[in-house]
Design an enzyme around this catalytic site. Structure first.
Site, PDB file in Angstrom:
ATOM      1  CG  HIS A   1      -0.790  -0.558   2.400  1.00 51.00           C
ATOM      2  ND1 HIS A   1       0.180  -0.058   3.201  1.00 51.00           N
ATOM      3  CD2 HIS A   1      -1.350  -1.578   3.078  1.00 51.00           C
ATOM      4  CE1 HIS A   1       0.209  -0.749   4.315  1.00 51.00           C
ATOM      5  NE2 HIS A   1      -0.683  -1.677   4.283  1.00 51.00           N
TER       6      HIS A   1
ATOM      7  CG  HIS B   1      -1.913  -6.344  13.063  1.00 47.02           C
ATOM      8  ND1 HIS B   1      -2.909  -5.393  13.079  1.00 47.02           N
ATOM      9  CD2 HIS B   1      -1.041  -5.949  12.083  1.00 47.02           C
ATOM     10  CE1 HIS B   1      -2.655  -4.474  12.156  1.00 47.02           C
ATOM     11  NE2 HIS B   1      -1.537  -4.802  11.537  1.00 47.02           N
TER      12      HIS B   1
ATOM     13  CD  GLU C   1      -2.293  -3.749   7.405  1.00 49.32           C
ATOM     14  OE1 GLU C   1      -1.594  -3.442   8.385  1.00 49.32           O
ATOM     15  OE2 GLU C   1      -2.272  -3.118   6.320  1.00 49.32           O
TER      16      GLU C   1
ATOM     17  CG  ASP D   1       0.025  -7.761   6.501  1.00 55.12           C
ATOM     18  OD1 ASP D   1      -1.011  -7.345   7.056  1.00 55.12           O
ATOM     19  OD2 ASP D   1       1.151  -7.332   6.786  1.00 55.12           O
TER      20      ASP D   1
ATOM     21  CG  HIS E   1       0.420  -0.304  11.997  1.00 55.91           C
ATOM     22  ND1 HIS E   1      -0.007   0.143  10.771  1.00 55.91           N
ATOM     23  CD2 HIS E   1       0.425  -1.644  11.893  1.00 55.91           C
ATOM     24  CE1 HIS E   1      -0.225  -0.886   9.961  1.00 55.91           C
ATOM     25  NE2 HIS E   1       0.042  -1.978  10.635  1.00 55.91           N
TER      26      HIS E   1
ATOM     27  CG  ASP F   1       2.475  -5.102  11.421  1.00 57.26           C
ATOM     28  OD1 ASP F   1       2.779  -6.152  10.836  1.00 57.26           O
ATOM     29  OD2 ASP F   1       1.498  -4.400  11.111  1.00 57.26           O
TER      30      ASP F   1
ATOM     31  CE1 TYR G   1       6.732  -3.381   8.471  1.00 57.55           C
ATOM     32  CE2 TYR G   1       6.744  -2.536  10.712  1.00 57.55           C
ATOM     33  CZ  TYR G   1       6.141  -3.268   9.704  1.00 57.55           C
ATOM     34  OH  TYR G   1       4.941  -3.886   9.944  1.00 57.55           O
TER      35      TYR G   1
ATOM     36  CG  HIS H   1       5.915  -7.957   8.218  1.00 60.73           C
ATOM     37  ND1 HIS H   1       5.309  -8.566   7.160  1.00 60.73           N
ATOM     38  CD2 HIS H   1       4.973  -7.155   8.769  1.00 60.73           C
ATOM     39  CE1 HIS H   1       4.042  -8.159   7.071  1.00 60.73           C
ATOM     40  NE2 HIS H   1       3.816  -7.311   8.044  1.00 60.73           N
TER      41      HIS H   1
HETATM   42 FE1  FEO Z   1      -0.169  -4.051   9.887  1.00 64.29          FE
HETATM   43 FE2  FEO Z   1       1.848  -6.506   8.730  1.00 64.29          FE
HETATM   44  O1  FEO Z   1       0.247  -5.592   8.963  1.00 64.29           O
END
Ligand code: FEO
Length: 402
Positions: free
Chosen positions: A27, A81, A83, A85, A148, A167, A195, A228
């Site tokens: 994004h 989380h 999100e 991903d 986040h 994250d 990041y 990640h």
């Molecule tokens: Fe906030 Fe890796 O997603």
């Protein structure tokens, strides 16, 4: 680790994530080294899957789980989380393994229900201070709102001293290596900083609060496992310290000059401003927007003390690439910067005023007047541009003690 097998991290914990070698855009963030979506399996009396992966990677994750245990034996799933991903494949995984329980923060429950239209009974909400017994270990939760997303939380496995930080403390980096000490320290620092700059910067005050909370909890962390990039085992203290530092956005004797140019006039001004800054001992990054990605500009801004922006006027506007970068930076809310604005024009000259408005919105004070030059700068104009660099340089030297 063979193809699609799990990697054992401790007696009870396995990495069962996925490696995304091809993702280059997240994004708007340029993930030039790809990424990983980390998921973790805790094998105790209650077999627990911590986070899942992006939807297309479900097979890879389940294959890694299957290299340890039949996925149908998963009792609990914890979503740190929401999100996508980390949850894209969650509905399919829930359908397939039919876990006894799925845990998330109360905000996570709401977010997951809004994403996947789950039945209200499916997600069990947990709060800071709560923990679940897995057998010979307990998994404790700490909510980390707005780090986040509102739903974000971290979880801590006491017997293994492992923190699963979603994250937090992560980076976009596709590798076959799983640990921090297996990766070139330069790459590690660069990607961790990128990041932070692109994902965490707007939430810096909350990061400072979280770091304080973690200090107070006094958790003993042997492994820090983000969703990640690599797992921190050799330099846990280092990445925690980096985050504390980055969140403060301290003043520094560094400047970023961003510009776009039509026929080279604004570029000449950028060079002259750079000369002035350098003369005052400032370290300068000149970033022509034709070849600088917005996420690299954000990274450069993170440890800079000045942001200087220049654009020609085209049809009464700044150049589109400048509008892109300023919109992006405005959202990231960088702090402790001083600014400068410059540009060139033919018959009007609105770009400079429009950029000034962005700086006002970002609460970045301008050091001195902006420069707006008609068509092509004369020697006198370039002298003024150099003066602008000298003035901003002096300002930085006063504001930022060495
Ligand atoms: Fe906030 Fe890796 O997603």
């Amino acid at each position: 680790m063979g193809p699609c097998t799990a990697e054992k991290l401790t007696d009870k914990v396995y990495w069962v994530g996925a490696i995304d070698w091809s993702v280059r855009d997240f994004h708007g963030y340029s993930t030039s080294r790809g990424s990983t979506y980390n998921a973790f399996l805790v094998v105790d009396d209650k077999v627990t899957l911590i986070d899942t992966v992006k939807k297309p990677f479900k097979g890879e994750m389940l294959a890694r789980v299957a290299s340890v245990i039949d996925p149908a034996q998963i009792d609990y799933i914890v979503s740190n989380h929401s999100e996508m991903d980390h949850t894209g494949c969650l509905p399919e995984v829930i359908n397939q393994v039919k876990p006894e329980k799925v845990f998330a923060s109360s905000m996570g429950k709401k977010a997951l229900e809004a994403h996947f239209h789950f039945d209200e009974q499916l997600i069990t909400p947990v709060r800071t201070g709560e923990s679940i017994a897995l057998g010979s270990s307990n998994l404790a939760f700490v909510e980390t709102r707005m780090l986040h997303w509102p739903d974000s939380m971290v979880s801590y496995l006491d017997s293994e001293k492992v923190m699963f930080s979603q994250d937090g403390f992560g980076m976009h980096l596709a590798t076959t290596e799983r640990y921090d000490d297996q990766i070139d320290p330069y790459v590690l620092k660069q990607e961790a900083e990128k990041y932070f700059a692109n994902i965490l910067l707007p939430f810096s005050p909350m990061v400072t609060g979280l770091m304080k909370k973690l200090d107070e909890l006094g958790l003993d962390i042997d492994l820090l496992c983000p969703d990640h990039g690599p797992i921190w085992r050799s330099n846990v203290a280092g990445i925690l310290e980096n985050w504390k530092e980055w969140a403060l956005q301290k003043c520094s004797r560094k400047a970023v000059v961003i510009y776009d140019t039509m026929w080279g006039s604004t570029a000449k001004m950028a060079e002259a401003i750079c000369d002035g800054l350098v003369e005052k001992g400032i370290s300068v990054k000149v970033m022509p927007l034709a070849s600088s990605h917005r996420s690299d500009v954000a990274t450069a801004v993170l440890d800079s003390g000045a942001l200087i922006a220049g654009s020609p006027t085209i049809n009464g506007q700044m150049f589109p690439r400048m509008a892109d970068i300023l919109t992006y930076l405005k959202g990231l809310k960088p702090k402790n910067l001083v600014g400068g604005v410059f540009g060139s024009y033919g018959w009007s000259g609105e770009a400079v005023k429009h950029i000034e408005q962005y700086f006002a919105d970002m609460k970045i004070p301008l050091t001195g007047d902006s420069l707006n030059i008609n068509y092509v700068p004369r020697d006198e104009d370039l002298r003024k541009a150099r003066e602008m660099g000298l003035t901003i340089g002096m300002d930085l030297c006063e504001r930022c003690p060495e």
